[in-house]
Write an enzyme that holds these catalytic residues in place. Structure first.
Site, mmCIF file in Angstrom:
data_model
loop_
_atom_site.group_PDB
_atom_site.id
_atom_site.type_symbol
_atom_site.label_atom_id
_atom_site.label_comp_id
_atom_site.label_asym_id
_atom_site.label_seq_id
_atom_site.Cartn_x
_atom_site.Cartn_y
_atom_site.Cartn_z
ATOM 1 N N PHE A 150 144.388 19.218 73.908
ATOM 2 C CA PHE A 150 144.211 20.614 74.356
ATOM 3 C C PHE A 150 145.187 21.256 75.272
ATOM 4 C CE2 PHE A 150 142.472 19.242 78.383
ATOM 5 C CZ PHE A 150 142.742 20.155 79.213
ATOM 6 N N GLU A 177 139.906 20.647 69.329
ATOM 7 C CA GLU A 177 139.131 21.705 68.989
ATOM 8 C C GLU A 177 138.760 22.672 69.920
ATOM 9 O OE1 GLU A 177 138.796 18.446 69.771
ATOM 10 O OE2 GLU A 177 136.761 17.866 70.119
ATOM 11 N N SER A 227 144.303 11.525 75.707
ATOM 12 C CA SER A 227 144.046 10.652 76.954
ATOM 13 C C SER A 227 144.129 9.076 76.503
ATOM 14 C CB SER A 227 142.581 10.860 77.395
ATOM 15 O OG SER A 227 141.437 10.727 76.159
ATOM 16 N N CYS A 282 150.376 16.406 81.321
ATOM 17 C CA CYS A 282 150.569 15.183 81.319
ATOM 18 C C CYS A 282 151.765 14.628 81.957
ATOM 19 C CB CYS A 282 150.892 14.288 79.917
ATOM 20 S SG CYS A 282 152.474 14.800 79.208
HETATM 21 P P1 NAD Z 1 141.520 13.805 74.286
HETATM 22 O O1 NAD Z 1 142.196 12.725 74.326
HETATM 23 O O2 NAD Z 1 140.230 14.233 74.674
HETATM 24 O O3 NAD Z 1 141.958 14.471 72.829
HETATM 25 C C1 NAD Z 1 142.794 14.500 72.305
HETATM 26 C C2 NAD Z 1 142.734 14.489 70.646
HETATM 27 O O4 NAD Z 1 141.902 13.321 70.347
HETATM 28 C C3 NAD Z 1 141.942 15.715 70.322
HETATM 29 O O5 NAD Z 1 142.392 16.196 68.898
HETATM 30 C C4 NAD Z 1 140.547 15.369 70.167
HETATM 31 O O6 NAD Z 1 139.801 15.959 69.370
HETATM 32 C C5 NAD Z 1 140.660 13.634 69.554
HETATM 33 N N1 NAD Z 1 139.600 12.927 70.500
HETATM 34 C C6 NAD Z 1 138.784 13.010 71.246
HETATM 35 N N2 NAD Z 1 137.951 12.178 71.553
HETATM 36 C C7 NAD Z 1 138.156 11.477 70.400
HETATM 37 C C8 NAD Z 1 137.232 10.300 69.913
HETATM 38 N N3 NAD Z 1 136.220 9.674 70.638
HETATM 39 N N4 NAD Z 1 137.562 9.695 68.738
HETATM 40 C C9 NAD Z 1 138.474 10.024 68.117
HETATM 41 N N5 NAD Z 1 139.304 11.036 68.473
HETATM 42 C C10 NAD Z 1 139.074 11.746 69.807
HETATM 43 O O7 NAD Z 1 142.636 14.674 74.943
HETATM 44 P P2 NAD Z 1 142.475 15.981 75.838
HETATM 45 O O8 NAD Z 1 141.667 16.017 76.831
HETATM 46 O O9 NAD Z 1 142.705 16.908 74.617
HETATM 47 O O10 NAD Z 1 144.042 16.078 76.569
HETATM 48 C C11 NAD Z 1 144.436 15.585 77.754
HETATM 49 C C12 NAD Z 1 144.902 14.241 77.620
HETATM 50 O O11 NAD Z 1 146.057 14.266 77.091
HETATM 51 C C13 NAD Z 1 145.303 14.002 79.147
HETATM 52 O O12 NAD Z 1 144.996 12.624 79.307
HETATM 53 C C14 NAD Z 1 146.651 14.119 79.030
HETATM 54 O O13 NAD Z 1 147.445 13.009 80.002
HETATM 55 C C15 NAD Z 1 147.007 13.596 77.822
HETATM 56 N N6 NAD Z 1 148.291 13.957 77.330
HETATM 57 C C16 NAD Z 1 149.584 13.048 77.212
HETATM 58 C C17 NAD Z 1 150.586 13.681 76.869
HETATM 59 C C18 NAD Z 1 151.911 12.620 76.698
HETATM 60 O O14 NAD Z 1 152.738 13.146 76.165
HETATM 61 N N7 NAD Z 1 151.485 11.376 77.076
HETATM 62 C C19 NAD Z 1 150.908 14.967 76.456
HETATM 63 C C20 NAD Z 1 150.060 15.674 76.490
HETATM 64 C C21 NAD Z 1 148.590 15.478 76.981
#
Ligand code: NAD
Length: 497
Positions: A150, A177, A227, A282
């Protein structure tokens, strides 16, 4: 309540077959502005089928023709960037200036994709053996799934799809989403730029949609950002299915301030990197490590600057917007109590903020914690909000040991005027991206982005040369065209004479 956001498949909006919906908020007003469809596995399959059907023709389209699409996309995106920034602010909450910055960083990768003629040049070894030439060519991997978080609803999709598409692949993009509209907007713009239908598809959804992509036999490669627990899940499942996977995860980024640093520069940097985008980056700095001799001075300079930050609606000239949801705001706020109970000093408590915006917005002001114990969950967990922890250290060696004991290895920074110390820091930290007097060292598009350890599962970083390599696979060709003067039948192996 407003509209329902459809998927975008085969060059047009598509409602799919699932009746599951998820709310999309305007975080600055705390209201639901639309709902987004949550795809079923069958819906995902339809999108993958569209991408598969478009693959043969698109992968055989000349580099020049693909370039033309990307050039037109760049022109359109540059001209209409304010429209996209408004979408980002309305659904994510980040202030408009930050949304503009996100788009600018995404555009850098479009520029990189425009160097496809150079990226795609193969290698040629003439006369490797007598009369034998060997050359390597690259071909697209196939249908690519791109799954994004997000916090950068435009930039992270732009890290991936321009390179994937320009290299001749077709794509199914599954954005978060929580703020899904930017992806539809970008996909529509690509079609307006001349991209054939089916090359870039968007499906919306949650775990059901993600898992369907990870296990679909026609998906060849997965680019994921999110994450750490989900990144690990994505990596495990998709590699188990034989797919190529890059899964970028969470972070806990440390900024070390040595006694010889310019403390005003360091305090400004800590504010920018700790509270920009409400800490939902991140590459945010979440831990400032201050050497004890300057720690009091640094903490007071950071605290003084925090008083000048304007918190409020991102559309009205503030410095920092709301958090993404009410639940996330509450979770982040709870860490302030956790830190206090664990012995930290709460220097500034953001829960008392008075925001310039709707009282129903998901507000949490910048928070500063001092003397945070390394055993506290406030230090260990990725909080992903405007909470900056100060950890006091005796000196350089202790700081390196702390950074290297973190399970994460995304970014880190050192503030110093000592070149030797900076150089040692760069050599000794086990982290993928390092800033020297730069707090958020996100590499430019022609270098690659990615962390170490639990911040990246898989061997391939995003964009840069690594990004191109991820979206292509090599063929090595050994060829011999016999010269009229060849020596006739020879049953032996070539002897390289
Ligand atoms: P998230 O892991 O909750 O979601 C990421 C994606 O995974 C979304 O599209 C979501 O719909 C999907 N998802 C969520 N739960 C899932 C599940 N149980 N099974 C399969 N898919 C699932 O992350 P977020 O809250 O949207 O974003 C924040 C996180 O992203 C933070 O941890 C941040 O550090 C990380 N991030 C990392 C980078 C990087 O380059 N390393 C860059 C941006 C964000």
């Amino acid at each position: 309540m407003g509209d329902v956001l459809d998927h975008y498949v085969d060059g047009k909006p598509w409602s799919g077959t699932s009746d599951r919906l998820s709310p999309v908020y305007d975080p600055a007003r705390g209201v639901v502005t639309k709902e987004v469809r949550l795809a079923s596995p069958a819906d995902v399959s339809t999108a993958v089928t569209a991408a598969t059907a478009a693959l043969t023709e698109w992968s055989r389209t000349s580099i020049a023709a693909r370039q033309n699409v990307m050039f037109r996309f760049r022109e359109l995106l540059t001209a209409r960037r304010d429209e996209l920034a408004a979408i980002l602010t309305a659904e994510h909450g980040k202030v408009l200036a930050d949304a503009a910055g996100e788009i600018a960083r995404g555009l850098e990768v479009v520029d990189l994709a425009l160097s496809m003629p150079h990226l795609a040049k193969g290698e040629f070894s003439q006369n490797a053996s007598t009369g034998v030439d060997v050359y390597t060519v690259t071909e697209p991997v196939g249908v690519v799934a791109i799954i994004t978080p997000f916090n950068f609803p435009a930039m992270v999709p732009l890290w991936f799809f321009p390179l994937a598409v320009a290299a001749g692949n077709t794509v199914v993009l599954k954005p978060s989403e929580k703020d899904p509209s930017a992806s539809n907007w970008l996909a529509e713009l690509m079609v307006e730029a001349g991209l054939p239908p089916g090359v870039l598809n968007v499906v919306h959804g949650d775990k059901d949609a993600v898992d369907a992509l990870l296990t679909h036999p026609d998906v060849a490669a997965v680019s994921f950002v999110g994450s750490t627990p989900i990144a690990k899940h994505v990596y495990t499942v998709a590699t188990g299915e034989g797919k190529r996977v890059q899964a970028l995860g969470g972070a806990k980024n440390h900024m070390l301030v040595l006694p010889d640093a310019d403390l005003d520069l360091a305090a400004d940097a800590a504010i920018n990197a700790g509270f920009g985008s409400a800490g939902e980056r991140c590459m945010a700095v979440s831990v400032v490590m201050a050497v004890e001799s300057i720690a009091d001075q640094l903490v007071s300079r950071i605290r003084d600057r925090m008083g000048g930050l304007r918190i409020g609606d991102g559309r009205t000239g503030n410095d920092m917007g709301p958090l993404i949801t009410g639940a996330h705001r509450d979770r982040v706020g709870d860490y302030i109590d956790v830190a206090g109970r664990d012995g930290a000093t709460v220097v500034v408590d953001g829960r008392s903020v008075s925001a310039d915006g709707d009282p129903a917005g998901f507000w949490l002001g910048p928070t500063l914690l001092d003397d945070v114990p390394l055993t506290s969950a406030a230090y260990r967990d990725e909080i992903f909000g405007p909470v900056l922890s100060v950890v006091r250290v005796d000196g350089f060696a202790e700081a390196i040991a702390i950074i290297n004991s973190s399970p994460y290895g995304n970014g880190t920074a050192i503030f110093t005027n000592d070149g030797g110390a900076a150089r040692r820091f760069q050599q000794e930290v086990q982290v993928g991206m390092i800033g020297i007097n730069v707090p958020i060292p996100v590499p430019v598009a022609y270098h690659s982005f990615g962390g170490w350890k639990a911040s990246l599962f898989g061997d391939s970083k995003a964009y840069g040369k690594a990004g191109y390599a991820f979206y292509t696979r090599e063929k090595a060709v050994t060829s011999r065209w016999l010269d009229p003067s060849h020596g006739g039948i020879n049953l032996g192996f070539p002897q390289n004479t």
